[in-house]
Design a protein around this motif. Structure first.
Motif, short mmCIF file in Angstrom:
data_model
loop_
_atom_site.label_atom_id
_atom_site.label_comp_id
_atom_site.label_asym_id
_atom_site.label_seq_id
_atom_site.Cartn_x
_atom_site.Cartn_y
_atom_site.Cartn_z
N MET A 207 0.85 -1.17 0.00
CA MET A 207 0.00 0.00 0.00
C MET A 207 0.90 1.24 0.00
O MET A 207 1.80 1.38 0.83
N PRO A 208 0.66 2.16 -0.94
CA PRO A 208 1.48 3.37 -0.99
C PRO A 208 1.24 4.26 0.22
O PRO A 208 0.18 4.24 0.82
N LEU A 209 2.26 5.04 0.51
CA LEU A 209 2.16 5.96 1.65
C LEU A 209 1.29 7.15 1.29
O LEU A 209 1.30 7.63 0.16
N THR A 210 0.57 7.64 2.30
CA THR A 210 -0.18 8.89 2.11
C THR A 210 0.82 10.04 2.04
O THR A 210 1.97 9.93 2.47
N LYS A 211 0.36 11.17 1.51
CA LYS A 211 1.25 12.34 1.42
C LYS A 211 1.79 12.76 2.78
O LYS A 211 2.99 13.04 2.89
N PRO A 212 0.96 12.80 3.84
CA PRO A 212 1.53 13.17 5.14
C PRO A 212 2.60 12.18 5.63
O PRO A 212 3.61 12.57 6.20
N ASN A 213 2.40 10.89 5.34
CA ASN A 213 3.40 9.91 5.75
C ASN A 213 4.65 9.98 4.89
O ASN A 213 5.76 9.78 5.38
N GLN A 214 4.48 10.28 3.62
CA GLN A 214 5.64 10.49 2.76
C GLN A 214 6.48 11.65 3.28
O GLN A 214 7.71 11.57 3.34
N GLN A 215 5.79 12.74 3.64
CA GLN A 215 6.50 13.92 4.15
C GLN A 215 7.19 13.62 5.48
O GLN A 215 8.33 14.03 5.70
N LEU A 216 6.51 12.88 6.35
CA LEU A 216 7.12 12.49 7.62
C LEU A 216 8.38 11.68 7.39
O LEU A 216 9.42 11.93 8.00
N ARG A 217 8.31 10.72 6.49
CA ARG A 217 9.48 9.88 6.18
C ARG A 217 10.62 10.73 5.63
O ARG A 217 11.77 10.61 6.04
N ARG A 218 10.30 11.61 4.69
CA ARG A 218 11.33 12.51 4.13
C ARG A 218 11.96 13.37 5.22
O ARG A 218 13.18 13.55 5.27
N ASP A 219 11.12 13.92 6.10
CA ASP A 219 11.63 14.77 7.18
C ASP A 219 12.56 14.00 8.10
O ASP A 219 13.64 14.49 8.46
N LEU A 220 12.15 12.79 8.48
CA LEU A 220 12.99 11.98 9.38
C LEU A 220 14.33 11.66 8.74
O LEU A 220 15.38 11.77 9.38
N LYS A 221 14.30 11.27 7.47
CA LYS A 221 15.55 10.94 6.78
C LYS A 221 16.44 12.17 6.61
O LYS A 221 17.66 12.09 6.75
N ALA A 222 15.83 13.33 6.33
CA ALA A 222 16.62 14.55 6.15
C ALA A 222 17.27 14.98 7.46
O ALA A 222 18.45 15.37 7.48
N ILE A 223 16.53 14.88 8.55
CA ILE A 223 17.09 15.25 9.86
C ILE A 223 18.22 14.29 10.22
O ILE A 223 19.27 14.73 10.71
N ALA A 224 18.02 13.01 9.96
CA ALA A 224 19.08 12.03 10.24
C ALA A 224 20.32 12.33 9.42
O ALA A 224 21.45 12.29 9.94
N PHE A 225 20.14 12.67 8.15
CA PHE A 225 21.28 13.01 7.29
C PHE A 225 22.02 14.24 7.82
O PHE A 225 23.25 14.25 7.87
N ASN A 226 21.25 15.26 8.23
CA ASN A 226 21.88 16.47 8.77
C ASN A 226 22.66 16.17 10.05
O ASN A 226 23.76 16.72 10.26
N LEU A 227 22.12 15.30 10.90
CA LEU A 227 22.85 14.90 12.11
C LEU A 227 24.15 14.19 11.75
O LEU A 227 25.20 14.44 12.35
N GLU A 228 24.08 13.29 10.78
CA GLU A 228 25.28 12.56 10.37
C GLU A 228 26.33 13.50 9.79
O GLU A 228 27.52 13.35 10.07
N GLN A 229 25.90 14.48 9.00
CA GLN A 229 26.84 15.46 8.45
C GLN A 229 27.46 16.29 9.57
O GLN A 229 28.66 16.60 9.52
N SER A 230 26.68 16.62 10.56
CA SER A 230 27.21 17.36 11.71
C SER A 230 28.25 16.52 12.44
O SER A 230 29.27 17.05 12.91
#
Length: 77
Positions: A1-24
């Motif tokens: 089942m595809p993700l809803t737009k809010p869940n897609q955005q949540l997933r993108r946000d979580l991955k982006a924050i994790a990436f920023n932490l790793e870069q830091s």
């Protein structure tokens, strides 16, 4: 089942924050090389904690992808 737009955005946000932490962490690791041994050890302890938290966020993103975490629909005002 595809993700809803809010869940897609949540997933993108979580991955982006994790990436920023790793870069830091990378930047802090470079800085630690310039510090005295005691300060570098303390900073690397913090870096380790940040890496763990970044991994936890990636895990949450995977849970969103697998449907285990779902963002509730926003209530209309």
């Amino acid at each position: 089942m595809p993700l809803t737009k809010p869940n897609q955005q949540l997933r993108r946000d979580l991955k982006a924050i994790a990436f920023n932490l790793e870069q830091s962490c990378v930047d802090l690791g470079k800085l630690a090389k310039k510090l005295s041994d005691g300060d570098a050890i303390a900073l690397m302890g913090l870096v380790g904690t940040l890496y763990e938290e970044a991994n936890q966020l990636v895990g949450y993103a995977d849970e969103v992808k697998n449907g285990r975490i779902i963002r509730a629909a926003e209530q209309k005002k």
